[in-house]
Design an enzyme around this catalytic site. Structure first.
Site, PDB file in Angstrom:
ATOM      1  N   ASP A 268      -0.724   5.571   0.432  1.00 26.11           N
ATOM      2  CA  ASP A 268      -0.244   4.712   1.511  1.00 26.11           C
ATOM      3  C   ASP A 268      -1.361   3.908   2.174  1.00 26.11           C
ATOM      4  O   ASP A 268      -2.511   4.329   2.203  1.00 26.11           O
ATOM      5  CB  ASP A 268       0.454   5.560   2.585  1.00 26.11           C
ATOM      6  CG  ASP A 268       1.709   6.231   2.073  1.00 26.11           C
ATOM      7  OD1 ASP A 268       2.287   5.741   1.085  1.00 26.11           O
ATOM      8  OD2 ASP A 268       2.095   7.260   2.652  1.00 26.11           O
ATOM      9  N   TYR A 269      -0.964   2.789   2.729  1.00 26.22           N
ATOM     10  CA  TYR A 269      -1.881   1.891   3.455  1.00 26.22           C
ATOM     11  C   TYR A 269      -2.638   2.647   4.541  1.00 26.22           C
ATOM     12  O   TYR A 269      -3.842   2.426   4.740  1.00 26.22           O
ATOM     13  CB  TYR A 269      -1.054   0.756   4.067  1.00 26.22           C
ATOM     14  CG  TYR A 269      -1.831  -0.241   4.904  1.00 26.22           C
ATOM     15  CD1 TYR A 269      -2.528  -1.287   4.310  1.00 26.22           C
ATOM     16  CD2 TYR A 269      -1.843  -0.147   6.294  1.00 26.22           C
ATOM     17  CE1 TYR A 269      -3.229  -2.216   5.070  1.00 26.22           C
ATOM     18  CE2 TYR A 269      -2.542  -1.064   7.070  1.00 26.22           C
ATOM     19  CZ  TYR A 269      -3.225  -2.091   6.450  1.00 26.22           C
ATOM     20  OH  TYR A 269      -3.922  -2.994   7.211  1.00 26.22           O
TER      21      TYR A 269
END
Length: 237
Positions: A104-105
């Site tokens: 994930d970012y």
């Protein structure tokens, strides 16, 4: 002879699944004729394969890298929102690489990259149950009962039950806990949703292991080549 999508994966153009999408959308041609159907066989020694008009050749040398992805990068080749991607770090690398899976970012940690499409597809296939380990800092103090619930599997917000996980308390901090969690599933934002299901908010999340490869002391934003032994271990999976 081999299937066209396998040729594209072995050439480093894209993963097998992404190659199928390229074919279906009409980006791929064999000897000048656009191909949109799956299952087409090509002769890797004689046929000319192009993607958007650019010739594609098989890459005989395979590359396997471990990268410490920092928070603030997306794990895609490009991003429509213009955010930094992990591939920005490898624009000058001699071959085209692809990330193995997602991170994930707002998460950091170990990410594998390779131009070996077959190995990438194998590692991502759910049937192989590849382990992923995360060091997770969560709000408040996690109880032993909560750890037992995580180990047994919890019901996520979509009503689906997770498989049993490994969960071990690493330490308590002021108003927080650090837990080492190991799973073999790959649902979207799964670890964050698991802790939400047991009443804790994830403060930070770092992947420290993937398929037996360890993040170790690799500096944030840096990469290293996998050793021959590490590559062999991945192929054994």
């Amino acid at each position: 002879m081999m299937r066209l999508q396998k040729y594209l994966a072995l050439s480093g153009v894209a993963s097998r699944r992404a190659s199928e999408k390229l074919i279906a959308e009409g980006h791929v041609a064999v000897n000048g004729a656009t191909v949109t159907e799956m299952g087409v066989q090509v002769d890797e020694t004689a046929d000319l394969i192009t993607v958007d008009g650019q010739p594609v050749t098989l890459e005989t040398e395979k590359h396997y890298l471990a990268y410490y992805k920092p928070v603030g990068e997306v794990t895609t080749v490009s991003d429509p929102e213009g955010r930094a991607t992990v591939m920005d770090r490898f624009r000058d690398y001699p071959v085209r690489l692809y990330p193995v899976g997602r991170l994930d970012y707002d998460s950091e940690g170990l990410l594998l990259l390779t131009n070996d499409g077959d190995l990438m597809n194998s590692l991502l296939h759910p049937s192989h149950e590849v382990e992923k380990a995360y060091l997770v800092k969560v709000s408040n103090h996690v109880s032993e009962e909560t750890l037992r619930r995580l180990r047994a599997g919890v019901t996520l917000d979509d009503g689906r039950m997770t498989s049993p996980a490994e969960a071990r308390l690493v330490r308590y901090e002021t108003f927080a806990s650090v837990v080492l969690v190991t799973i073999h599933e790959g649902r979207n934002r799964q670890v964050r949703r698991m802790f939400s299901a047991v009443g804790h908010e994830v403060v930070s999340l770092k992947r420290v292991g993937f398929a037996g490869i360890k993040l170790g002391d690799l500096p944030r934003g840096q990469w290293r080549r996998l050793t021959d032994r590490e590559v062999a271990r991945l192929k054994e999976l």
